[in-house]
Scaffold this active site. Structure first.
Site, PDB file in Angstrom:
ATOM      1  N   TRP A  54       0.823  -1.220   0.000  1.00  0.00           N
ATOM      2  CA  TRP A  54       0.000   0.000   0.000  1.00  0.00           C
ATOM      3  C   TRP A  54       0.853   1.265   0.000  1.00  0.00           C
ATOM      4  CZ3 TRP A  54      -5.003   2.045   0.415  1.00  0.00           C
ATOM      5  CH2 TRP A  54      -5.107   3.320   0.981  1.00  0.00           C
ATOM      6  N   MET A  55       0.393   2.286  -0.738  1.00  0.00           N
ATOM      7  CA  MET A  55       1.019   3.620  -0.724  1.00  0.00           C
ATOM      8  C   MET A  55      -0.044   4.677  -0.522  1.00  0.00           C
ATOM      9  SD  MET A  55       2.386   5.520  -4.204  1.00  0.00           S
ATOM     10  CE  MET A  55       4.124   5.204  -4.202  1.00  0.00           C
ATOM     11  N   ASN A  56       0.218   5.655   0.380  1.00  0.00           N
ATOM     12  CA  ASN A  56      -0.546   6.905   0.298  1.00  0.00           C
ATOM     13  C   ASN A  56       0.410   8.085   0.213  1.00  0.00           C
ATOM     14  OD1 ASN A  56      -0.945   5.889   3.266  1.00  0.00           O
ATOM     15  ND2 ASN A  56      -1.531   7.984   3.527  1.00  0.00           N
ATOM     16  N   ASP A  57       0.194   9.134   0.927  1.00  0.00           N
ATOM     17  CA  ASP A  57       0.839  10.432   0.681  1.00  0.00           C
ATOM     18  C   ASP A  57       2.307  10.419   0.243  1.00  0.00           C
ATOM     19  OD1 ASP A  57      -1.428  10.732   2.184  1.00  0.00           O
ATOM     20  OD2 ASP A  57      -0.455  11.704   3.868  1.00  0.00           O
ATOM     21  N   GLN A  73       4.026   7.224   2.254  1.00  0.00           N
ATOM     22  CA  GLN A  73       3.328   6.466   3.297  1.00  0.00           C
ATOM     23  C   GLN A  73       3.158   5.047   2.774  1.00  0.00           C
ATOM     24  OE1 GLN A  73       1.731   7.886   6.642  1.00  0.00           O
ATOM     25  NE2 GLN A  73       3.835   8.351   6.076  1.00  0.00           N
ATOM     26  N   SER A 117       3.064  11.141   7.738  1.00  0.00           N
ATOM     27  CA  SER A 117       3.661  11.982   6.695  1.00  0.00           C
ATOM     28  C   SER A 117       4.623  13.040   7.225  1.00  0.00           C
ATOM     29  CB  SER A 117       2.549  12.661   5.900  1.00  0.00           C
ATOM     30  OG  SER A 117       1.976  11.714   5.044  1.00  0.00           O
ATOM     31  N   ARG A 185      -0.188  16.822  12.764  1.00  0.00           N
ATOM     32  CA  ARG A 185       0.623  15.957  11.889  1.00  0.00           C
ATOM     33  C   ARG A 185       1.043  16.615  10.572  1.00  0.00           C
ATOM     34  NH1 ARG A 185      -4.497  13.687  12.254  1.00  0.00           N
ATOM     35  NH2 ARG A 185      -5.774  13.714  10.365  1.00  0.00           N
ATOM     36  N   ASP A 186       1.921  15.891   9.893  1.00  0.00           N
ATOM     37  CA  ASP A 186       2.359  16.153   8.521  1.00  0.00           C
ATOM     38  C   ASP A 186       3.234  17.407   8.388  1.00  0.00           C
ATOM     39  OD1 ASP A 186       0.617  14.004   8.201  1.00  0.00           O
ATOM     40  OD2 ASP A 186      -1.039  15.268   7.487  1.00  0.00           O
ATOM     41  N   GLU A 241      -5.026  18.394   6.636  1.00  0.00           N
ATOM     42  CA  GLU A 241      -3.879  17.494   6.589  1.00  0.00           C
ATOM     43  C   GLU A 241      -2.852  17.976   5.562  1.00  0.00           C
ATOM     44  OE1 GLU A 241      -5.462  13.168   7.717  1.00  0.00           O
ATOM     45  OE2 GLU A 241      -5.978  13.661   5.659  1.00  0.00           O
TER      46      GLU A 241
HETATM   47  C1  FRU Z   1      -3.345  11.943   4.747  1.00  0.00           C
HETATM   48  C2  FRU Z   1      -2.955  11.247   6.029  1.00  0.00           C
HETATM   49  C3  FRU Z   1      -1.991  12.108   6.803  1.00  0.00           C
HETATM   50  C4  FRU Z   1      -1.258  11.115   7.643  1.00  0.00           C
HETATM   51  C5  FRU Z   1      -1.184   9.932   6.729  1.00  0.00           C
HETATM   52  C6  FRU Z   1      -1.246   8.605   7.406  1.00  0.00           C
HETATM   53  O1  FRU Z   1      -3.641  11.138   3.678  1.00  0.00           O
HETATM   54  O2  FRU Z   1      -4.104  10.964   6.782  1.00  0.00           O
HETATM   55  O3  FRU Z   1      -2.590  13.139   7.533  1.00  0.00           O
HETATM   56  O4  FRU Z   1      -0.002  11.567   8.019  1.00  0.00           O
HETATM   57  O5  FRU Z   1      -2.253  10.037   5.818  1.00  0.00           O
HETATM   58  O6  FRU Z   1      -0.952   7.569   6.517  1.00  0.00           O
END
Ligand code: FRU
Length: 512
Positions: A54-57, A73, A117, A185-186, A241
């Site tokens: 899985w990948m996010n930010d 992420q 993040s 966060r972030d 975020e």
């Molecule tokens: C945004 C988020 C960030 C957090 C991360 C967790 O997509 O919710 O705020 O740092 O993803 O994976």
């Protein structure tokens, strides 16, 4: 290589491994084994996708030792979100990426439930500094466990990173009054011309109203709260975020991704979407004064972008090419989920954020196919126009000066069963992306509409396809629509349709 040198190299490698936690070593071993199970043909070609799982930010987007670094992420063990690691890749041209071993794993007291993040800068001594959100569950007075968030740093050489002994560097003690320790966060940091550092962090009040906090540091290690840089006042969703803040064409630009937004007219239709605030910024007092707001992308799949300044002075943005509401519908058997968008060059024009595909894409152009003054009144195909890795620019205008056409559409990823389309209705001035027939069996959002500027039925669209995605840059980047589509790759037809009479010029390149 002599035996002595070889053993020295082995000793160095051994020492490097000893420094790394078991969790990080496990993740590195896992990704190296499992990536072999994903064929080249099953990945996008020039969009960065997760190595496995899985990948996010996008995280830590930076230029270091002659290459762009992109972290992300990452949950390597499953194609669904889970305890967050940082994946890592590098590129010389922002389009061809090479994976490096995972950079961070949730392996300390303060980030045991996730390395969320964050961002990166290059220190004057040549080290690469990462700042990220550490997540750790804590028992609350009511007995419930909740994730508390702090900011942490790690320093490294572009491959291996060591978490700082003084972590966390920002905690609930550094929040302004009323700030939620559960939504903090972030961090996105940058180095100012005077050599000091600034960092924006997403936060919300205990009532859930988003805001962006500003922190300062003399050295990137010790951080101090400065002020609230921007506040939502309940206008755009709730928690804000993944902020990013930078100067662009004389303006201060704050990009952030609010959760739970209400749509407003044709803006902010994505629930969790991305907001751009444009205003003035006083460098001396770090004061940002908002003037304008807009959505960053008007398609379906775009969130949490991050920018980098290139050595030649361009501000480039990459976003996560997904939508939180539709990213959990695949089966666990699928080996990966998560791609980044194309890198986009940003500018401010006529008070708006403009985005263009990064110019490095032109170097991937294969043979040119050009058709000019093609007038049509129904569905047509054009010689040499097909494919799933395509860069094409269309300019359309009415084919009959007396009678305005009612609709224009381009269909792609098309065969007898499937297609995705981009359409334009001049009377309403609406561009629409529609992936209803892309092969999805789910009743999720498949369409998104965008109000564009058009005079007399003329419109310019640059459309980039890379196997599983489409990105449409309308009128040289004034509006952008992004969507993923996981259509069988055998569906590679492209056709054009007019209700009424349309005249079109098209320049199309296959992307090599
Ligand atoms: C945004 C988020 C960030 C957090 C991360 C967790 O997509 O919710 O705020 O740092 O993803 O994976």
């Amino acid at each position: 290589m002599s035996a002595g040198l070889l053993s020295n190299k082995m000793i160095i490698e051994e020492m490097r491994c000893l420094m790394l936690s078991q969790s990080l070593r496990d993740a590195r071993k896992y990704e190296e084994t499992m990536e072999k199970k994903i064929g080249r043909e099953d990945r996008p070609d020039f969009h960065l996708a997760t190595r496995v799982g899985w990948m996010n930010d996008p995280n830590g987007f930076s230029y270091y030792k002659g290459e762009y670094h992109m972290f992300y992420q990452y949950h390597p063990y499953d194609s669904h979100w889970g305890p967050m690691h940082w994946g890592h890749a590098v590129s010389k041209d922002l389009l061809h990426w090479r994976y490096l071993p995972a950079a961070l794993a949730p392996d300390t007291e303060y980030d045991r439930d996730g390395c969320f993040s964050g961002s990166a800068v290059v220190l004057p001594d040549g080290r690469h500094l990462l700042i990220y959100t550490g997540v750790a569950k804590e028992a609350q007075p009511d007995g419930n466990m909740r994730e508390v968030q702090t900011q942490c740093i790690a320093v490294g050489d572009g491959t291996d990173y060591e978490k700082y002994a003084g972590n966390p560097v920002l905690t609930r003690k550094d929040l302004p009054e009323g700030g939620s320790k559960f939504d903090f966060r972030d961090p996105k940091m940058w180095r100012k011309p005077d050599g000091t550092y600034r960092c924006v962090v997403g936060n919300c009040t205990q009532e859930g109203d988003g805001r962006i906090l500003l922190y300062s540091s003399p050295d990137g290690m010790q951080w101090k709260y400065e002020k609230i840089l921007a506040a939502n006042h309940n206008r755009f969703g709730r928690m804000w975020e993944c902020p990013d803040f930078f100067m662009l064409d004389g303006k201060g630009v704050l990009i952030t991704s609010p959760q739970d937004m209400f749509p407003q007219g044709f803006e902010y239709h994505n629930g969790n979407g991305t907001l751009c605030l444009i205003g003035s910024y006083d460098e001396g007092t770090d004061t940002f004064t908002e003037e304008q707001n807009q959505a960053v992308d008007y398609g379906i799949d775009f969130y949490a972008p991050q920018t980098v300044l290139t050595p030649d002075g361009r501000r480039i943005m990459i976003g996560w090419m997904q939508n939180w509401d539709t990213c959990n519908l695949h089966t666990p058997a699928e080996p990966w989920l998560g791609q980044m968008t194309l890198p986009r060059e940003l500018s401010i024009q006529k008070g708006r954020l403009y985005q263009k595909p990064v110019r490095e894409l032109d170097d991937m152009h294969g043979e040119e196919v050009r058709h000019e003054n093609v007038t049509f009144t129904d569905e047509i195909r054009l010689a040499g126009v097909e494919g799933r890795k395509v860069d094409m620019e269309l300019s359309i205008r009415p084919g009959d000066a007396e009678n305005m056409y009612r609709k224009f559409a381009v269909r792609f990823a098309q065969d007898d069963t499937y297609h995705t389309s981009i359409s334009f209705r001049p009377y309403e001035s609406i561009v629409k992306v529609d992936r209803k027939f892309s092969g999805s069996r789910r009743a999720i959002i498949h369409q998104r509409r965008c109000l564009v500027n058009s005079e007399g039925g003329t419109l310019k669209m640059r459309i980039i396809l890379d196997k599983f995605s489409v990105e449409v840059f309308v009128n040289d980047g004034e509006h952008v629509l992004t969507a993923t589509m996981y259509t069988d790759l055998a569906a590679d037809g492209i056709s054009f349709y007019a209700d009424g009479s349309v005249t079109m010029d098209i320049v199309k390149y296959e992307l090599k």
